[in-house]
Scaffold this active site. Structure first.
Site, short mmCIF file in Angstrom:
data_model
loop_
_atom_site.label_atom_id
_atom_site.label_comp_id
_atom_site.label_asym_id
_atom_site.label_seq_id
_atom_site.Cartn_x
_atom_site.Cartn_y
_atom_site.Cartn_z
NE ARG A 59 -3.05 0.28 3.31
CZ ARG A 59 -2.52 0.61 4.21
NH1 ARG A 59 -2.28 1.96 4.62
NH2 ARG A 59 -2.54 -0.30 5.47
CE1 TYR A 112 -16.03 10.32 -16.59
CE2 TYR A 112 -15.02 10.35 -14.60
CZ TYR A 112 -15.88 9.63 -15.56
OH TYR A 112 -16.21 8.35 -15.26
CG ASP A 184 -7.78 14.73 -16.06
OD1 ASP A 184 -7.16 14.08 -16.76
OD2 ASP A 184 -8.77 14.11 -15.37
CE LYS A 209 -11.17 6.68 -19.50
NZ LYS A 209 -11.12 7.12 -18.21
N1 LCS Z 1 -10.26 12.14 -15.81
C1 LCS Z 1 -10.79 11.85 -17.14
C2 LCS Z 1 -10.26 13.20 -18.20
C3 LCS Z 1 -11.55 11.11 -17.40
O1 LCS Z 1 -11.86 10.91 -18.86
C4 LCS Z 1 -11.89 10.02 -16.49
C5 LCS Z 1 -12.66 8.78 -16.99
C6 LCS Z 1 -11.21 9.93 -15.18
C7 LCS Z 1 -10.56 11.27 -15.01
C8 LCS Z 1 -11.28 9.08 -14.25
O2 LCS Z 1 -10.60 7.88 -14.64
P1 LCS Z 1 -11.09 6.49 -13.85
O3 LCS Z 1 -11.32 6.39 -12.46
O4 LCS Z 1 -12.16 6.00 -14.95
O5 LCS Z 1 -9.79 5.74 -14.45
N2 LCS Z 1 -13.30 8.92 -18.13
C9 LCS Z 1 -14.38 8.16 -18.56
C10 LCS Z 1 -14.85 8.52 -19.75
O6 LCS Z 1 -14.96 9.53 -20.62
N3 LCS Z 1 -15.70 7.43 -20.03
O7 LCS Z 1 -15.84 6.53 -19.05
C11 LCS Z 1 -14.65 6.99 -18.05
#
Ligand code: LCS
Length: 397
Positions: A59, A112, A184, A209
């Site tokens: 952790r 997001y 971000d 992503k």
């Molecule tokens: N930041 C951005 C710009 C994102 O597009 C997402 C998730 C996150 C943070 C959060 O990331 P995660 O916890 O899912 O790894 N975006 C998503 C989207 O556009 N469609 O499904 C998830």
């Protein structure tokens, strides 16, 4: 590899300064271990007291995540990085580490959906307020800053409208007011934009992503200076969120990173062609893609993204909401799914899916129309991607 600092992005995405393993394996191993055996009790004590480096318990860090963290710090040009179990884990850990009750955040309106939910619906439970503004309007940002403001937060390109924010301006305002700037960088990735070069303090990623790129992991990364990243690791992650990346996921993301530069070139090339096709189609009302000259901040994108614009775009049809949903339902090459940055082209409807946590009012203020579709352009042959859209769009004119 020694002297890696002076090597190019592609070389640094493949090689790493650390590469020691007993058997000389080319690929860094997966350290599937929850805990680490100490030589003696004194050593365990020294590690807990931070008098000696080395691992303790996964952790707090693990060789597989450390390998990925070193690579990500190098690619972002930051002193340090931290691997977490999701992008939301990364964002939540930054906020839980940096803020306390009574603090205030200024965020862009276009972010997001779940980040918006965190800011709009969750942080106030801890006595933290967020003001949403348009970061392309410097005066509006400055007017929102209060005595208790601690963080400026933006996404660029922003999900889902591909809004572009000038990072040099964000960093300048943050420095003038002694605030932490957090960006971000999920959509651009460090291949296209390195926020640190503009003076941004902290960078967060959904590694789910493009960094991983193959749609088989949920993960997050934070990059920044040693002091803040140590606090994120030893306070936010260890004691609050517990948002730890598994060794196997670190291995997969490290594998994905080896082709990040090649994939981003192709995503960008394909998306540019798809954006141009959509822009010229009579059934399409508007296309949002930073590579198009018609994009409101194309010139900033050009400077900030090095002339390539990633694989995400959004568009509205003249037929509005009904036509948009029909199109999403009828495509074959595109998969109807949220997420982005995978090899497969994906299409989704932000108002009812990724950005459904927004109220209708906030969504419209952010320019997320009910008829907007968001497409993540994949690595298939671009003629097949365009033809998939063309067959359906031609039926609408
Ligand atoms: N930041 C951005 C710009 C994102 O597009 C997402 C998730 C996150 C943070 C959060 O990331 P995660 O916890 O899912 O790894 N975006 C998503 C989207 O556009 N469609 O499904 C998830």
């Amino acid at each position: 590899m020694s002297d890696l600092k002076n090597k190019g992005f592609g070389t640094r995405s493949i090689h790493n300064e650390i590469h020691e393993n007993e058997y000389g394996a080319l690929t860094f191993p997966i350290f599937a271990t929850s805990t680490i055996v100490f030589d003696d009790a004194q050593q365990g004590g020294r590690r807990f007291a931070l008098e000696e480096g080395g691992f303790i318990y996964s952790r707090l860090g693990n060789p597989s995540t450390m390998y990925l963290e070193q690579k990500m710090a190098s690619l972002e040009g930051c002193e340090a990085a931290l691997a977490l179990s999701s992008g939301m884990g990364a964002i939540g850990t930054v906020f839980m580490t940096a803020l306390k009750t009574g603090d205030h955040v200024v965020s862009d309106k276009v972010i997001y959906g779940c980040t918006h939910a965190l800011f709009e619906h969750q942080l106030h439970k801890f006595g933290i307020d967020v003001t949403f503004v348009d970061f392309t309007n410097e005066a509006e940002v400055k007017a929102a800053i209060k005595e208790n403001t601690k963080i400026l937060y933006v996404e660029t390109p922003a999900n889902p409208t591909l809004k572009i924010v000038d990072l040099a301006v964000v960093a300048k305002i943050a420095k003038e007011h002694n605030l932490m700037s957090v960006v971000d960088n999920t959509v651009a990735t460090p291949y296209l934009t390195r926020p640190k070069e503009y003076g941004i303090d902290v960078i967060v990623h959904s590694a789910t992503k493009y960094l991983n790129g193959h749609g088989d992991v949920i993960a997050g990364i934070i990059c920044g200076d040693n002091d803040f990243l140590t606090k994120c690791r030893l306070e936010g992650q260890k004691d609050i969120t517990g948002s730890v990346m598994s060794a196997f996921d670190a291995f997969l993301i490290n594998r994905g990173l080896k082709t990040l530069h090649v994939r981003m070139d192709k995503h960008s090339e394909n998306a540019m062609k798809v954006a141009e096709f959509l822009d010229g189609h009579p059934a399409v009302k508007i296309v949002y893609y930073p590579g198009l000259k018609s994009h409101a901040n194309h010139e900033i994108a050009k400077k900030q993204m090095g002339g390539k614009y990633s694989g995400l775009l959004a568009f509205e049809l003249k037929g509005g909401y009904d036509a948009a949903l029909n199109l999403a339902n009828s495509l074959q090459v595109f998969k109807l799914a949220v997420s982005l940055g995978d090899c497969e082209s994906l299409i989704q409807h932000p108002a009812s899916m990724t950005h459904s946590p927004y109220s209708a009012e906030d969504r419209l203020a952010a320019g997320i129309d009910d008829g907007l579709l968001r497409a993540s352009i994949g690595l298939e042959d671009v003629d097949d991607i365009i033809n998939d859209l063309k067959v359906q769009l031609d039926k609408l004119v």
